[in-house]
Structure formats: structure tokens, C-alpha cells
Motif scaffolding. Structure first.
Motif, PDB file in Angstrom:
ATOM      1  N   ASP A 674     -10.868  10.263  -2.155  1.00 39.27           N
ATOM      2  CA  ASP A 674     -11.311  11.293  -3.105  1.00 39.27           C
ATOM      3  C   ASP A 674     -11.590  10.754  -4.511  1.00 39.27           C
ATOM      4  OD1 ASP A 674     -11.220  13.213  -1.162  1.00 39.27           O
ATOM      5  OD2 ASP A 674      -9.149  13.788  -1.601  1.00 39.27           O
ATOM      6  N   ASP A 675     -10.772   9.794  -4.957  1.00 41.83           N
ATOM      7  CA  ASP A 675     -10.960   9.275  -6.322  1.00 41.83           C
ATOM      8  C   ASP A 675     -10.326   7.897  -6.412  1.00 41.83           C
ATOM      9  OD1 ASP A 675      -8.138   9.729  -6.619  1.00 41.83           O
ATOM     10  OD2 ASP A 675      -8.585  11.827  -7.107  1.00 41.83           O
ATOM     11  N   ASP A 676     -10.452   7.308  -7.605  1.00 38.02           N
ATOM     12  CA  ASP A 676      -9.992   5.936  -7.792  1.00 38.02           C
ATOM     13  C   ASP A 676      -8.479   5.804  -7.634  1.00 38.02           C
ATOM     14  OD1 ASP A 676     -11.037   3.246  -8.496  1.00 38.02           O
ATOM     15  OD2 ASP A 676      -9.535   3.433 -10.110  1.00 38.02           O
ATOM     16  N   SER A 677      -7.747   6.878  -7.900  1.00 36.75           N
ATOM     17  CA  SER A 677      -6.295   6.800  -7.791  1.00 36.75           C
ATOM     18  C   SER A 677      -5.839   6.615  -6.350  1.00 36.75           C
ATOM     19  CB  SER A 677      -5.658   8.072  -8.370  1.00 36.75           C
ATOM     20  OG  SER A 677      -6.022   9.207  -7.602  1.00 36.75           O
ATOM     21  N   SER A 678      -6.725   6.903  -5.400  1.00 37.95           N
ATOM     22  CA  SER A 678      -6.383   6.771  -3.979  1.00 37.95           C
ATOM     23  C   SER A 678      -6.871   5.457  -3.388  1.00 37.95           C
ATOM     24  CB  SER A 678      -6.979   7.943  -3.191  1.00 37.95           C
ATOM     25  OG  SER A 678      -6.531   9.189  -3.684  1.00 37.95           O
ATOM     26  N   ARG A 679      -7.445   4.583  -4.220  1.00 39.79           N
ATOM     27  CA  ARG A 679      -8.014   3.333  -3.706  1.00 39.79           C
ATOM     28  C   ARG A 679      -6.959   2.502  -2.969  1.00 39.79           C
ATOM     29  NH1 ARG A 679     -12.369   0.109  -4.657  1.00 39.79           N
ATOM     30  NH2 ARG A 679     -13.124   1.491  -6.313  1.00 39.79           N
ATOM     31  N   ALA A 680      -5.778   2.372  -3.594  1.00 41.02           N
ATOM     32  CA  ALA A 680      -4.739   1.534  -2.981  1.00 41.02           C
ATOM     33  C   ALA A 680      -4.348   2.072  -1.604  1.00 41.02           C
ATOM     34  CB  ALA A 680      -3.515   1.461  -3.894  1.00 41.02           C
ATOM     35  N   ASP A 681      -4.226   3.391  -1.508  1.00 45.69           N
ATOM     36  CA  ASP A 681      -3.904   3.978  -0.211  1.00 45.69           C
ATOM     37  C   ASP A 681      -5.022   3.722   0.803  1.00 45.69           C
ATOM     38  OD1 ASP A 681      -1.537   4.930  -1.204  1.00 45.69           O
ATOM     39  OD2 ASP A 681      -2.327   6.937  -1.666  1.00 45.69           O
ATOM     40  N   GLY A 682      -6.264   3.816   0.318  1.00 43.35           N
ATOM     41  CA  GLY A 682      -7.394   3.560   1.204  1.00 43.35           C
ATOM     42  C   GLY A 682      -7.418   2.128   1.694  1.00 43.35           C
ATOM     43  N   GLU A 683      -7.142   1.186   0.803  1.00 46.19           N
ATOM     44  CA  GLU A 683      -7.123  -0.216   1.203  1.00 46.19           C
ATOM     45  C   GLU A 683      -5.990  -0.490   2.196  1.00 46.19           C
ATOM     46  OE1 GLU A 683      -6.825  -2.208  -2.512  1.00 46.19           O
ATOM     47  OE2 GLU A 683      -8.990  -2.106  -2.952  1.00 46.19           O
ATOM     48  N   ALA A 684      -4.837   0.139   1.961  1.00 44.90           N
ATOM     49  CA  ALA A 684      -3.713  -0.036   2.884  1.00 44.90           C
ATOM     50  C   ALA A 684      -4.058   0.532   4.265  1.00 44.90           C
ATOM     51  CB  ALA A 684      -2.469   0.656   2.320  1.00 44.90           C
ATOM     52  N   PHE A 685      -4.711   1.706   4.256  1.00 41.56           N
ATOM     53  CA  PHE A 685      -5.122   2.304   5.531  1.00 41.56           C
ATOM     54  C   PHE A 685      -6.081   1.383   6.283  1.00 41.56           C
ATOM     55  CE2 PHE A 685      -8.628   4.522   7.668  1.00 41.56           C
ATOM     56  CZ  PHE A 685      -7.934   5.140   8.698  1.00 41.56           C
ATOM     57  N   LEU A 686      -7.096   0.863   5.575  1.00 45.47           N
ATOM     58  CA  LEU A 686      -8.080   0.001   6.236  1.00 45.47           C
ATOM     59  C   LEU A 686      -7.454  -1.289   6.739  1.00 45.47           C
ATOM     60  CD1 LEU A 686     -11.500   0.161   4.325  1.00 45.47           C
ATOM     61  CD2 LEU A 686     -10.936   0.987   6.602  1.00 45.47           C
ATOM     62  N   ALA A 687      -6.551  -1.872   5.941  1.00 45.77           N
ATOM     63  CA  ALA A 687      -5.900  -3.122   6.364  1.00 45.77           C
ATOM     64  C   ALA A 687      -5.111  -2.910   7.663  1.00 45.77           C
ATOM     65  CB  ALA A 687      -4.990  -3.632   5.257  1.00 45.77           C
ATOM     66  N   LYS A 688      -4.366  -1.826   7.709  1.00 47.21           N
ATOM     67  CA  LYS A 688      -3.590  -1.552   8.927  1.00 47.21           C
ATOM     68  C   LYS A 688      -4.506  -1.211  10.090  1.00 47.21           C
ATOM     69  CE  LYS A 688       0.293   1.149  10.713  1.00 47.21           C
ATOM     70  NZ  LYS A 688      -0.333   1.323  12.011  1.00 47.21           N
ATOM     71  N   TRP A 689      -5.528  -0.398   9.818  1.00 50.93           N
ATOM     72  CA  TRP A 689      -6.454  -0.008  10.877  1.00 50.93           C
ATOM     73  C   TRP A 689      -7.177  -1.227  11.434  1.00 50.93           C
ATOM     74  CZ3 TRP A 689     -11.674   0.268  12.199  1.00 50.93           C
ATOM     75  CH2 TRP A 689     -12.013   1.236  13.161  1.00 50.93           C
ATOM     76  N   ALA A 690      -7.587  -2.136  10.535  1.00 47.96           N
ATOM     77  CA  ALA A 690      -8.270  -3.352  10.971  1.00 47.96           C
ATOM     78  C   ALA A 690      -7.343  -4.210  11.813  1.00 47.96           C
ATOM     79  CB  ALA A 690      -8.769  -4.133   9.754  1.00 47.96           C
ATOM     80  N   SER A 691      -6.090  -4.316  11.411  1.00 55.23           N
ATOM     81  CA  SER A 691      -5.132  -5.114  12.171  1.00 55.23           C
ATOM     82  C   SER A 691      -4.885  -4.509  13.550  1.00 55.23           C
ATOM     83  CB  SER A 691      -3.816  -5.216  11.394  1.00 55.23           C
ATOM     84  OG  SER A 691      -2.849  -5.913  12.153  1.00 55.23           O
ATOM     85  N   ASP A 692      -4.762  -3.188  13.600  1.00 54.20           N
ATOM     86  CA  ASP A 692      -4.501  -2.513  14.870  1.00 54.20           C
ATOM     87  C   ASP A 692      -5.663  -2.647  15.836  1.00 54.20           C
ATOM     88  OD1 ASP A 692      -2.059  -1.719  13.908  1.00 54.20           O
ATOM     89  OD2 ASP A 692      -2.706   0.317  13.378  1.00 54.20           O
TER      90      ASP A 692
END
Length: 776
Positions: A674-692
Motif C-alpha cells: 500500500d505504501d512505503d512503510s510496508s516495503r520491509a514487510d513486502g520484501e520479507a514476504f517475497l524473500a520467504k515466498w521465493a525461498s519456498d
């Protein structure tokens, strides 16, 4: 006018189906069996026919429900194999096959009896040798062949040749034959009524001089007369409005034939004393009494010709049905595909027909003088199949099997199928030891064959086994052990199906499908779907399949030369259909596809979405994974995978991973927050999703605009292919309505691959079915 035309078409389809059932049952059952059965049962033989009809009626309800649930299934073998698994599929398939061979031999003997009557006394002069009967008795060492057996062998050879060469009986001819038979038999019944004598029925002041204990053994003998109704289910795919017409045709044909048997057999035992009825030609004997004077010759000749016509129709239909059973068993790898080899000229499964024909001729030679053995052998094998059909219906109902949605349901469930099971097996009890031994021997052979061959070749397990193993902690140990022991060990080959409308333009689809198949050690099946107008019968279109298929092979061979197919086996097939969009689903199920790769665009016939069933119904429960390429080009060099999680994103990841392994594609993962404040959460989600998803080496891109459409459009400009997973069910339905999974996808200049995975996969599919060769 339109409504009237539609109703007429429905009625014509119903009449054709009724003709199939009645025409198959009305053969030797009335023209031969009354004499044989009367010798054993006495005048109450008419009750044996009625009881046999009632047992058939109970089973007909179950066949009707299964037929409307799976009108494309192909009959009893499919129902049993799908519900109970390949072990029982082997028993039912071989039982039906051998039962039809015994029945065909029995019908041929009936034909031979009436042919011998027709040609009786006719001789051919041979110079130097005297005169020779047209149907002589042959003595070959210890083996003696009667004139009836000689006639039966000649008939058998002709019927086998007809099926071998591919000549077929059209629905119109079958309807005409049945109409003629009913007319002749009705005339016989009307005239015979005036010759009926109750004194002939009562013997020693009893209608059962041989005792009532012979009633059920007589039923076991005449049950072969009711084997034709189940064949209607095998043509369910070709039947207009099967949900309405199939039950009416199946149940109606049994009712009509049972009534006909009751009237005619009752007349026979009231015209001629039961112990004087001919065991070979009882109807001709009765006709000689019923028709007097000049009418006598006409009447006897008419009855004889009707008998020849009826037994010929029954025998020919049984041989044809046996070839279909073999084909279905070969497709499921229950038997060797060697039997399914198609003749290059006649386009028939000639090996299957030849093997079946050889067995029929052997039965005529060995058992031609024992009509009772032939009749009961056919009955016992079919009764085993009918018993299993009733169990299959209960399994479909109680396991809540996906896609099992019959238009007709048996009344008084579960008592009706349970009664059908008990009556079918119970009737076997009243057969003689040798006939029961034939059935048991075949069951033993089928079980042995499954253990030695089929279990290691087939991969299709049954719903019952899957249901038990998925609840192993709740089920009795003996049930779990049995299901485990019977489980097939054959591997399911990963199959990618590519439906095409113009083989010369499908290089992109073929390349994509080949990459996916290569990554999963699978194969590609290209299906050229040729759409014909509603006015063109599919039978007429099918006559041109060989020509169209040859053209498809040539065109795709050219495409394959300039396409990277990764040395993956590519099979090419051609089908003719009125509804090309609906045919895609049929093809996917028929080929047991893991993935369908299809193109989209206004130039494709399925772009119009023509279908008999509602689009939402078709797309509600997809048979496999669907990938839709909406651009004519395929460039997997730089792949963008937007993801928010979910099964369709999982599918996008699998496709991207396959492309990385096969063509070295570079992959970028996109997630929108939704906004820049959620970037870290988004990156964490993608990192885990990519690993899985085994995509840890992929580039990660988080968009903070909160606008999914614009984020994908912006990122797609830097990539050659975007793989978009459907965000909700019904991707294909929305495509038909002109709306893609995301509106922006239609506006992208780059290629877009839309992905959708079934989210309501059956228990069968989740546990043992269409797996991709890795954990998902």
C-alpha cells in the motif's frame, strides 16, 4: 417452431437409444431360449422371464444414474474402474469382454438354428459325388459339427468380418430393424392368441409339473436375454439430452422387452406343450401352428427371417461392444495397447476384433451343442459386473466424489443398489457348478493378470482406495491393508495438452509446452480441434478425421522444425466437435492432462466461447492447470512474476522455475504494497515466498504504489513475458466476457501468460493424481 424442432430431435434421439437396447435384447432371448428354458422349468418359464426382467430393472436404475453422471464414460467398465480401482476394473473389463464373447457365440448358434430351418432340405448337386446339403454335418475325427454349428460359424465369420472392415450399423437402420421385429412379433402375438389353450399350460392339474424349485434356475438361464440395456450407456456421449433420454431409454427398453417376453413366452407354452418345444427354433414351431394354409408359409418364413435378423443384430452389437471395452482397458493400461492397434486402412481395432472373434468361433465349436452353458456363462459374467456396478454407485455417492452430479438418481437409495447387488450375486447361486466355475475362473485369471501385469502398468487408482487410504487412522486395518496391497504402482506420465485451431501458427504454444514437459520428464499432446456447424453430424465430420489428421501432422511437422521442442515426444491428434471451447475440457480429461497450454484471441474459434453447458459451470472446476498465452509470440528471456500468494501464484512460480531450468530465463518477482512503510514487510514476504518456491536467485521488486494494475504495467515494460496468476476463480469465464485477470493485462505490449490452478481438486488428484514431479 424452434421448440417443436428441439422436442422432435429429443424424441428421435430417444427412439434411437431405445432401438439400441431393444434390438440387442430381443435376439436369441425370445427366438431360442424359451425352448431350452421350458425343458428345465416347465410352463412357469414365463415367470422366469419376468423375474429376470425385474432383476434387470433394478440394475437398470443404477446404470441410468451412472450413465447420466458420466455420459462420456463408455459403460460399466469405466464406472467400476473409476470407483473401485483397476483391480475390480480388471475383473469387470475381462468379465464383460468374455461375457460378450459367450453371448455372441450364443447368438450365432441361434442364428445357425433358424438358418438350418430355412435351408432344410435344400441340397446342391455335385457331379461325381451326388448331392450335398447347403448346411452339412461335418465329422472331423472325434469332433462333430452339426448343421446348426456350421451355420453359426458362417454367421460368426461374417459378423467378425463386418466389424473388422469397419462397416457399421447406423441408428436409422437399427430403428428400422427393431420396428420390423416388433411388427412381426405383434402380428404373431395377435394371431397366436386365438391358438392359445389353457389345457396346454396345465399339466397334471398344475402349471409347475417340474416343481417351483426350478423357477430361479430357469431365471439364471434366461437372464442373458436382458444384457442389452447396459449398452445404451456406452453411447451416452452421442445421445441427445442424456440427462432426460438415457434413463428413459434404459429403463424403458427393459420394460418393453420384459412385457414382450411375458406375452410371447406365455403364448408359446399355451400353444405347444412345454416338453415338445424345440430347443433350437421354438418360434418357428409355434408359427407353423398359428398360421394355417397359405398364411402358414408366409408366417413361418417371416418368423424365421425375423429370428435371423434379431440374432444377427445382437451378435454384431456384442462384437462391436467388446472392441470398445478392450479399447478402454488398453487406454487405462489394464491390457496391452497392442490390442488397440488401429488398422491403417479400415481404422478399426482389428487385433482386438480378431482375438475376440477367435474366441467366439472356438466357443461355437466346443460348446455349440450346449446352449445352456453358453447362456449361463454369459449371464454369470455379466451378473458379476452388475453387482460391481451397484457397489460403484454407492462408492460415488458415499465418498461425495467430485464432478459426480447425475441428472437422474435411483429411487429409494441405498436400498435399490443394495438390492441390485444381492439379486445379481444371488442369481448366480442357482446356476450349475460348471457355469459358476467359469465365472470364478475368470475372476481368478483377472486378479492374477492385475497382479502380474496391470498393477505395474496402470497409474489410475480408484475413489474407494483413495478414500480409505486418506482416512487410514479411522478405517479398519484390514481395509487399509487391502487398499495398500491393491494400489497400482505404474507411474503417471506428465502430460501437457495444447489445443490448437490452426497447426501452422502454433510455434509459440508448442515451445512453451515443450519446456514444461521437458522440466517434468513428460510429453506434449497437440490436439487439433476442428469445429463443424451444428447441422453437420459428428459422424460425418469424423469420416474426414484421417484426412484432416494427415494435414495436421504435416503442418505441425513443419512447425516443429523451426521450434525448440527440447527433444520432448510430441503426439498429434485431431478431433471434430460442435463446441470447440467445451471440447478443450473434454480433451483435458480424456488425455488426463497435467497442464493445458492454449492460445487466446479473436482468430480462435473458442474465443466465442460456444458451449452446450453454461460457461460458469465449465470453468468452475477445472480438470487441470490452465495456462493461456494471449500473444502470438513467446520470449521467456526476462520473466516477471507478480505474486500475492495463493495457488495460482504457486502455479506461476512453477512455470517460471521450469523456464529458468530449460531456457535460462531470468526471473523477477513483483509484490505490491500500500505504501512505503510496508516495503520491509513486502520484501520479507517475497524473500520467504521465493525461498519456498525454489526461486531464491530471482530478483525481488516491491512496488509501494498500492495500485496493482499500474505496478504490473510499469514492471512489464522491462520484461519479455509476464506470468499472471488468476486472483479469483473463473479466469476462463472472465476471458470469454472480455475481461482478463487484470484489466491492464490486455493493454500490455509484451506477452502475457495467464495461469489458473484448480483450487477444489479432488482427493484423488491431491493424493495420487496430476502431480508435477515435485512437492508443490
Amino acid at each position: 417452431m424452434t421448440d417443436s424442432t428441439d422436442e422432435l430431435a429429443k424424441d428421435l434421439g430417444l427412439l434411437s437409444a431405445l432401438a439400441v437396447g431393444i434390438g440387442t435384447m430381443i435376439g436369441a432371448g425370445i427366438f431360442v431360449l424359451p425352448g431350452v428354458a421350458a425343458q428345465e422349468t416347465g410352463p412357469i418359464v414365463v415367470l422366469s422371464f419376468i423375474i429376470g426382467g425385474l432383476i434387470a430393472m433394478v440394475n437398470a436404475f443404477s446404470v441410468s444414474e451412472l450413465g447420466t453422471a458420466m455420459p462420456k464414460a463408455g459403460g460399466a467398465y469405466y464406472y467400476i474402474n473409476r470407483a473401485l480401482g483397476p483391480l475390480f476394473g480388471s475383473i469387470s473389463g475381462m468379465g464383460d469382454w468374455m461375457g460378450l464373447a459367450f453371448a455372441s457365440a450364443f447368438y450365432c448358434i441361434g442364428f445357425g438354428g433358424y438358418l438350418a430351418t430355412l435351408l432344410d432340405g435344400i441340397v446342391v448337386p455335385i457331379p461325381g459325388l451326388g448331392e450335398l446339403a447347403l448346411l452339412p454335418t461335418l465329422v472331423l475325427g472325434p469332433l462333430t459339427l452339426s448343421e446348426i454349428q456350421i451355420g453359426a460359424l458362417l454367421a460368426g465369420v461374417v459378423f467378425i468380418a463386418i466389424n473388422y472392415l469397419g462397416a457399421k450399423e447406423t441408428g436409422g437402420i437399427q430403428t428400422a430393424i427393431v420396428t420390423l421385429l416388433l411388427a412381426i412379433l405383434t402380428l404373431f402375438a395377435v394371431v397366436g392368441f386365438f391358438s392359445f389353450d389353457w389345457g396346454t399350460v396345465y399339466v397334471d392339474d398344475s402349471i409347475a409339473p417340474l416343481g417351483y424349485s426350478e423357477l430361479l434356475p430357469g431365471t439364471a438361464l434366461v437372464f442373458v436375454s436382458y444384457l442389452g440395456y447396459a449398452k445404451i450407456a456406452t453411447i451416452g456421449e452421442e445421445l441427445e439430452n442424456p440427462g432426460r433420454n438415457l434413463p428413459i431409454a434404459i429403463i424403458g427398453s427393459v420394460a418393453v422387452v420384459m412385457g414382450l417376453y411375458a406375452i410371447l413366452v406365455g403364448l408359446l407354452v399355451g400353444i405347444i406343450p412345454y416338453d415338445l418345444l424345440s430347443e433350437e427354433t421354438p418360434m418357428s414351431d409355434a408359427a407353423s401352428i398359428v398360421f394355417d394354409g397359405n398364411l402358414g408359409i408366409i408366417g413361418i418364413t417371416s418368423i424365421t427371417l425375423a429370428a435371423l435378423l434379431a440374432t444377427a443384430s445382437s451378435a454384431n452389437a456384442s462384437i462391436l461392444a467388446s472392441a470398445r471395452i478392450n479399447f478402454a482397458m488398453g487406454r487405462d493400461k489394464i491390457v496391452s495397447d497392442w490390442l488397440n492397434e488401429i488398422h491403417p486402412r479400415f481404422a478399426t481395432p482389428y487385433r482386438s476384433i480378431a482375438v475376440t472373434g477367435a474366441m467366439i468361433l472356438l466357443f461355437i465349436v466346443i460348446l455349440g451343442g450346449q446352449l445352456e452353458v453358453l447362456s449361463k456363462a454369459a449371464s454369470v459374467l455379466h451378473l458379476i459386473v452388475y453387482a460391481l456396478i451397484n457397489i460403484a454407485l454407492i462408492v460415488f455417492r458415499e465418498t461425495d466424489a467430485p464432478e459426480y452430479d447425475p441428472d437422474f438418481r435411483v429411487p429409494l437409495y441405498p436400498f435399490t443398489p443394495i438390492l441390485g447387488f444381492v439379486l445379481s450375486l444371488g442369481l448366480i447361486w442357482f446356476m450349475k457348478a460348471e457355469e459358476i466355475a467359469i465365472g470364478l475362473l475368470l475372476v481368478i485369471i483377472a486378479v492374477g493378470w492385475y497382479g502380474v501385469y496391470a498393477r505395474h502398468e496402470t497409474s489410475r487408482d480408484g475413489i474407494l482406495s483413495t478414500y480409505i487410504l486418506s482416512r487410514s487412522t479411522e478405517m479398519p486395518d484390514v481395509a487399509v491393508s487391502a487398499a495398500t496391497a491393491a494400489k497400482p504402482t505404474g507411474a503417471d506420465e506428465f502430460t501437457v495438452v495444447v489445443p490448437v485451431s490452426n497447426p501452422r501458427t502454433e510455434s509459440a504454444l508448442l515451445s512453451l509446452a515443450s519446456a514444461l514437459a521437458k522440466a517434468n520428464d513428460g510429453t506434449v499432446t497437440v490436439v487439433h480441434i476442428v469445429e463443424v456447424p451444428d447441422q453437420t453430424p459428428l459422424e460425418a465430420g469424423a469420416e474426414h478425421v484421417q484426412r484432416i489428421d494427415a494435414e495436421s501432422q504435416t503442418l505441425l511437422a513443419t512447425v516443429r522444425e523451426r521450434t525448440e521442442t527440447f527433444d520432448v515426444p510430441v503426439e498429434i491428434k485431431t478431433v471434430v466437435s460442435h463446441r470447440s471451447f467445451e471440447e478443450i475440457f473434454n480433451v483435458a480429461r480424456r488425455e488426463r492432462a497435467n497442464t493445458v497450454v492454449m492460445g487466446w484471441g479473436s482468430d480462435r474459434p473458442w474465443g466465442a466461447g460456444r458451449a452446450e453447458r453454461p460457461i460458469d459451470e465449465l470453468t468452475h472446476d477445472l480438470p487441470c492447470d490452465f495456462l493461456v498465452l494471449d500473444d502470438g509470440e513467446f520470449d521467456p528471456d526476462r520473466v516477471l512474476v507478480p505474486t500475492g500468494g495463493g495457488p495460482n501464484s504457486d502455479l506461476s512460480a512453477e512455470v517460471a522455475r521450469d523456464l529458468r531450468e530449460q531456457v535460462g530465463a531470468s526471473i523477477t518477482l513483483l509484490h505490491v504494497v500500500d505504501d512505503d512503510s510496508s516495503r520491509a514487510d513486502g520484501e520479507a514476504f517475497l524473500a520467504k515466498w521465493a525461498s519456498d518456491h525454489d526461486l531464491a536467485d530471482a530478483s525481488i521488486r516491491v512496488d509501494t504504489s498500492g495500485n496493482v494494475d499500474s505496478a504490473i504495467a510499469t514492471a512489464a515494460r522491462d520484461h519479455s513475458l509476464t506470468i499472471i496468476g488468476a486472483t479469483e476463480r473463473g479466469l476462463l469465464s472472465r476471458l470469454l466476457r472480455g475481461s482478463l485477470a487484470y484489466d491492464i493485462a490486455a493493454e500490455l505490449d509484451q506477452s502475457v501468460l495467464l495461469a489458473e490452478r484448480p483450487t477444489r481438486r479432488s482427493l484423488w488428484d491431491r493424493l495420487f493424481g496430476r502431480q508435477r514431479g515435485r512437492d508443490e
